[in-house]
Motif scaffolding. Structure first.
Motif, PDB file in Angstrom:
ATOM      1  N   MET A   1       0.822  -1.202   0.000  1.00 24.60           N
ATOM      2  CA  MET A   1       0.000   0.000   0.000  1.00 24.60           C
ATOM      3  C   MET A   1       0.863   1.262   0.000  1.00 24.60           C
ATOM      4  SD  MET A   1      -2.642   1.380   2.918  1.00 24.60           S
ATOM      5  CE  MET A   1      -3.425   2.985   2.740  1.00 24.60           C
ATOM      6  N   ILE A   2       1.852   1.305   0.887  1.00 27.12           N
ATOM      7  CA  ILE A   2       2.707   2.493   0.984  1.00 27.12           C
ATOM      8  C   ILE A   2       3.450   2.722  -0.320  1.00 27.12           C
ATOM      9  CG2 ILE A   2       4.778   3.399   2.106  1.00 27.12           C
ATOM     10  CD1 ILE A   2       3.764   2.202   4.716  1.00 27.12           C
ATOM     11  N   GLN A   3       3.996   1.665  -0.894  1.00 28.12           N
ATOM     12  CA  GLN A   3       4.737   1.804  -2.140  1.00 28.12           C
ATOM     13  C   GLN A   3       3.856   2.373  -3.254  1.00 28.12           C
ATOM     14  OE1 GLN A   3       5.991  -1.867  -3.956  1.00 28.12           O
ATOM     15  NE2 GLN A   3       7.637  -0.901  -5.130  1.00 28.12           N
ATOM     16  N   LYS A   4       2.605   1.980  -3.270  1.00 33.58           N
ATOM     17  CA  LYS A   4       1.707   2.381  -4.359  1.00 33.58           C
ATOM     18  C   LYS A   4       1.093   3.768  -4.157  1.00 33.58           C
ATOM     19  CE  LYS A   4       0.289  -2.315  -5.647  1.00 33.58           C
ATOM     20  NZ  LYS A   4      -0.860  -3.258  -5.757  1.00 33.58           N
ATOM     21  N   THR A   5       0.913   4.189  -2.902  1.00 32.97           N
ATOM     22  CA  THR A   5       0.091   5.382  -2.669  1.00 32.97           C
ATOM     23  C   THR A   5       0.815   6.549  -2.020  1.00 32.97           C
ATOM     24  OG1 THR A   5      -0.653   4.622  -0.474  1.00 32.97           O
ATOM     25  CG2 THR A   5      -1.927   3.889  -2.393  1.00 32.97           C
ATOM     26  N   PHE A   6       1.955   6.328  -1.390  1.00 29.88           N
ATOM     27  CA  PHE A   6       2.593   7.393  -0.597  1.00 29.88           C
ATOM     28  C   PHE A   6       3.382   8.374  -1.451  1.00 29.88           C
ATOM     29  CE2 PHE A   6       3.205   6.893   4.213  1.00 29.88           C
ATOM     30  CZ  PHE A   6       1.881   6.534   4.387  1.00 29.88           C
ATOM     31  N   ASP A   7       3.275   9.671  -1.090  1.00 29.56           N
ATOM     32  CA  ASP A   7       4.204  10.675  -1.588  1.00 29.56           C
ATOM     33  C   ASP A   7       4.993  11.212  -0.396  1.00 29.56           C
ATOM     34  OD1 ASP A   7       2.527  12.475  -0.237  1.00 29.56           O
ATOM     35  OD2 ASP A   7       1.550  13.167  -2.068  1.00 29.56           O
ATOM     36  N   GLN A   8       5.846  12.191  -0.618  1.00 33.70           N
ATOM     37  CA  GLN A   8       6.712  12.695   0.452  1.00 33.70           C
ATOM     38  C   GLN A   8       5.902  13.274   1.603  1.00 33.70           C
ATOM     39  OE1 GLN A   8      10.412  14.636  -0.653  1.00 33.70           O
ATOM     40  NE2 GLN A   8       9.977  16.329   0.746  1.00 33.70           N
ATOM     41  N   GLU A   9       4.828  13.977   1.278  1.00 35.10           N
ATOM     42  CA  GLU A   9       3.988  14.569   2.327  1.00 35.10           C
ATOM     43  C   GLU A   9       3.352  13.481   3.196  1.00 35.10           C
ATOM     44  OE1 GLU A   9       0.278  17.769   2.812  1.00 35.10           O
ATOM     45  OE2 GLU A   9       1.031  17.206   0.819  1.00 35.10           O
ATOM     46  N   TRP A  11       4.649  10.605   3.917  1.00 37.40           N
ATOM     47  CA  TRP A  11       5.672  10.113   4.833  1.00 37.40           C
ATOM     48  C   TRP A  11       5.836  11.038   6.035  1.00 37.40           C
ATOM     49  CZ3 TRP A  11       7.603   5.611   5.643  1.00 37.40           C
ATOM     50  CH2 TRP A  11       7.735   4.685   4.603  1.00 37.40           C
ATOM     51  N   PHE A  12       5.801  12.337   5.795  1.00 34.45           N
ATOM     52  CA  PHE A  12       5.976  13.271   6.901  1.00 34.45           C
ATOM     53  C   PHE A  12       4.762  13.274   7.839  1.00 34.45           C
ATOM     54  CE2 PHE A  12       9.221  15.519   4.167  1.00 34.45           C
ATOM     55  CZ  PHE A  12      10.289  15.127   4.947  1.00 34.45           C
ATOM     56  N   HIS A  13       3.575  13.116   7.282  1.00 31.67           N
ATOM     57  CA  HIS A  13       2.383  13.001   8.129  1.00 31.67           C
ATOM     58  C   HIS A  13       2.471  11.754   9.002  1.00 31.67           C
ATOM     59  CE1 HIS A  13       0.222  16.437   6.782  1.00 31.67           C
ATOM     60  NE2 HIS A  13       0.016  16.003   5.546  1.00 31.67           N
ATOM     61  N   LEU A  14       2.894  10.636   8.401  1.00 33.38           N
ATOM     62  CA  LEU A  14       3.040   9.401   9.171  1.00 33.38           C
ATOM     63  C   LEU A  14       4.129   9.552  10.225  1.00 33.38           C
ATOM     64  CD1 LEU A  14       2.205   6.457   9.569  1.00 33.38           C
ATOM     65  CD2 LEU A  14       3.910   5.805   7.860  1.00 33.38           C
ATOM     66  N   GLY A  15       5.209  10.204   9.876  1.00 36.60           N
ATOM     67  CA  GLY A  15       6.274  10.448  10.831  1.00 36.60           C
ATOM     68  C   GLY A  15       5.820  11.290  12.001  1.00 36.60           C
ATOM     69  N   ALA A  16       5.005  12.313  11.720  1.00 37.18           N
ATOM     70  CA  ALA A  16       4.489  13.157  12.796  1.00 37.18           C
ATOM     71  C   ALA A  16       3.584  12.360  13.726  1.00 37.18           C
ATOM     72  CB  ALA A  16       3.738  14.349  12.206  1.00 37.18           C
ATOM     73  N   ALA A  17       2.786  11.459  13.154  1.00 37.32           N
ATOM     74  CA  ALA A  17       1.860  10.667  13.959  1.00 37.32           C
ATOM     75  C   ALA A  17       2.583   9.666  14.839  1.00 37.32           C
ATOM     76  CB  ALA A  17       0.868   9.934  13.053  1.00 37.32           C
ATOM     77  N   THR A  18       3.773   9.230  14.415  1.00 35.29           N
ATOM     78  CA  THR A  18       4.502   8.188  15.149  1.00 35.29           C
ATOM     79  C   THR A  18       5.804   8.702  15.767  1.00 35.29           C
ATOM     80  OG1 THR A  18       5.583   7.509  13.082  1.00 35.29           O
ATOM     81  CG2 THR A  18       3.569   6.333  13.724  1.00 35.29           C
ATOM     82  N   ASP A  19       6.015  10.009  15.703  1.00 33.68           N
ATOM     83  CA  ASP A  19       7.224  10.629  16.263  1.00 33.68           C
ATOM     84  C   ASP A  19       8.492  10.050  15.627  1.00 33.68           C
ATOM     85  OD1 ASP A  19       8.618  12.403  17.877  1.00 33.68           O
ATOM     86  OD2 ASP A  19       8.766  11.016  19.564  1.00 33.68           O
ATOM     87  N   THR A  20       8.453   9.880  14.316  1.00 34.66           N
ATOM     88  CA  THR A  20       9.613   9.318  13.607  1.00 34.66           C
ATOM     89  C   THR A  20      10.028  10.197  12.421  1.00 34.66           C
ATOM     90  OG1 THR A  20       8.142   7.910  12.260  1.00 34.66           O
ATOM     91  CG2 THR A  20       9.105   6.928  14.262  1.00 34.66           C
ATOM     92  N   VAL A  21       9.723  11.487  12.483  1.00 37.79           N
ATOM     93  CA  VAL A  21      10.082  12.382  11.380  1.00 37.79           C
ATOM     94  C   VAL A  21      11.592  12.394  11.155  1.00 37.79           C
ATOM     95  CG1 VAL A  21      10.122  14.784  10.605  1.00 37.79           C
ATOM     96  CG2 VAL A  21       8.049  13.840  11.620  1.00 37.79           C
ATOM     97  N   ASP A  22      12.358  12.434  12.250  1.00 38.23           N
ATOM     98  CA  ASP A  22      13.821  12.450  12.118  1.00 38.23           C
ATOM     99  C   ASP A  22      14.324  11.184  11.441  1.00 38.23           C
ATOM    100  OD1 ASP A  22      13.940  14.920  13.295  1.00 38.23           O
ATOM    101  OD2 ASP A  22      14.456  14.164  15.296  1.00 38.23           O
ATOM    102  N   LEU A  23      13.738  10.043  11.807  1.00 36.92           N
ATOM    103  CA  LEU A  23      14.128   8.780  11.188  1.00 36.92           C
ATOM    104  C   LEU A  23      13.917   8.837   9.678  1.00 36.92           C
ATOM    105  CD1 LEU A  23      14.758   5.651  11.288  1.00 36.92           C
ATOM    106  CD2 LEU A  23      12.291   5.346  11.584  1.00 36.92           C
TER     107      LEU A  23
END
Length: 268
Positions: A1-9, A11-23
């Motif tokens: 799913m991620i490979q097919k649907t994700f853009d850079q934004e 990823w950053f939204h997911l990072g913010a939700a999981t506190d992994t933006v730096d990663l």
């Protein structure tokens, strides 16, 4: 799913939700591979995703990972991605394996039957709770099936909101809804072929709706605080819930078809 649907934004939204933006930012290839369509993008996802999910792997003195904690962010990621719905729409096999999709497929029918004046979001909320609770929490599924029926019946009758006029029990609601749809068992034209059988089925539908409320009121479904509530057999819960949802589906479908002049039941 991620490979097919994700853009850079995304990823950053997911990072913010999981506190992994730096990663995500610090990975040497992830975003570059995404933006340039490189062949190693999937491998980069595999490298990053476990830690986004909350995997923690402490290193020993040798630098080798020694233990793995559970994915503490799994529910956050599931909700953020809308994973269950995406799999249901795009990967039936994975959906069945992860969510027991084949075992709760009947819940999808009521969502498909919904049109104005119902809103999909209202019905989907009840359906989601039924789907999630049918095995893990049968009482929740029973309580949500009763609420689903109330939502469908009140919508057919135009009883919106929480005013005093909406405070009616299920037998009264189903009687009013069948009358509104021109389908009251007592008003069927008995000279029509199959009228006797339709009457029996509609009477049974009325009994199912009433019993769903009684089951919940007896402490076998959520909605009332009960001390020492009786246990509900999962197999019986499935029978009760699937029957209630089938009744709601029929009523929602009848209301939708009636709204466009495509449903008529012979009455006196």
């Amino acid at each position: 799913m991620i490979q097919k649907t994700f853009d850079q934004e995304d990823w950053f939204h997911l990072g913010a939700a999981t506190d992994t933006v730096d990663l995500i930012n610090d990975h040497g290839r992830l975003l570059r591979s995404l933006n340039f369509g490189d062949d190693d993008y999937l491998m980069c996802i595999y490298q990053v995703l476990p830690e986004v999910l909350g995997e923690r792997r402490p290193r020993g003195r040798s630098g080798v990972h020694q233990s793995v904690d559970s994915f503490e962010n799994l529910e956050i990621v599931e909700d953020h991605l809308g994973l269950e719905k995406w799999l249901r729409d795009n990967d039936e096999r994975a959906y069945r394996e992860l969510y027991g999709g084949a075992d709760t497929a009947f819940v999808d029918d009521v969502i498909a039957a919904v049109h104005d004046p119902l809103t999909v979001s209202e019905v989907e909320a009840h359906a989601q709770r039924i789907r999630g609770g049918l095995h893990a929490d049968p009482a929740q599924a029973v309580g949500s099936a009763k609420e689903l029926l109330e939502t469908v019946l009140k919508s057919i009758l135009g009883l919106h909101g929480t005013g005093k006029e909406t405070q009616q029990d299920l037998p009264k609601l189903v009687g009013g809804a069948l009358d509104e749809l021109g389908m009251s068992p007592g008003r069927l034209d008995m000279n029509e072929p199959g009228a006797q059988q339709r009457r029996k089925i509609l009477q049974s539908l009325t009994a199912i709706v009433g019993a769903a409320g009684e089951l919940r009121n007896a402490g076998l479904g959520t909605g009332h605080g009960v001390s020492r509530a009786p246990a509900l057999d999962p197999a019986f819960a499935r029978l009760a819930v699937s029957s209630a949802v089938s009744a709601a589906t029929f009523l929602a479908d009848a209301a939708a078809r009636r709204a466009v002049g495509d449903y008529a039941t012979p009455t006196k």
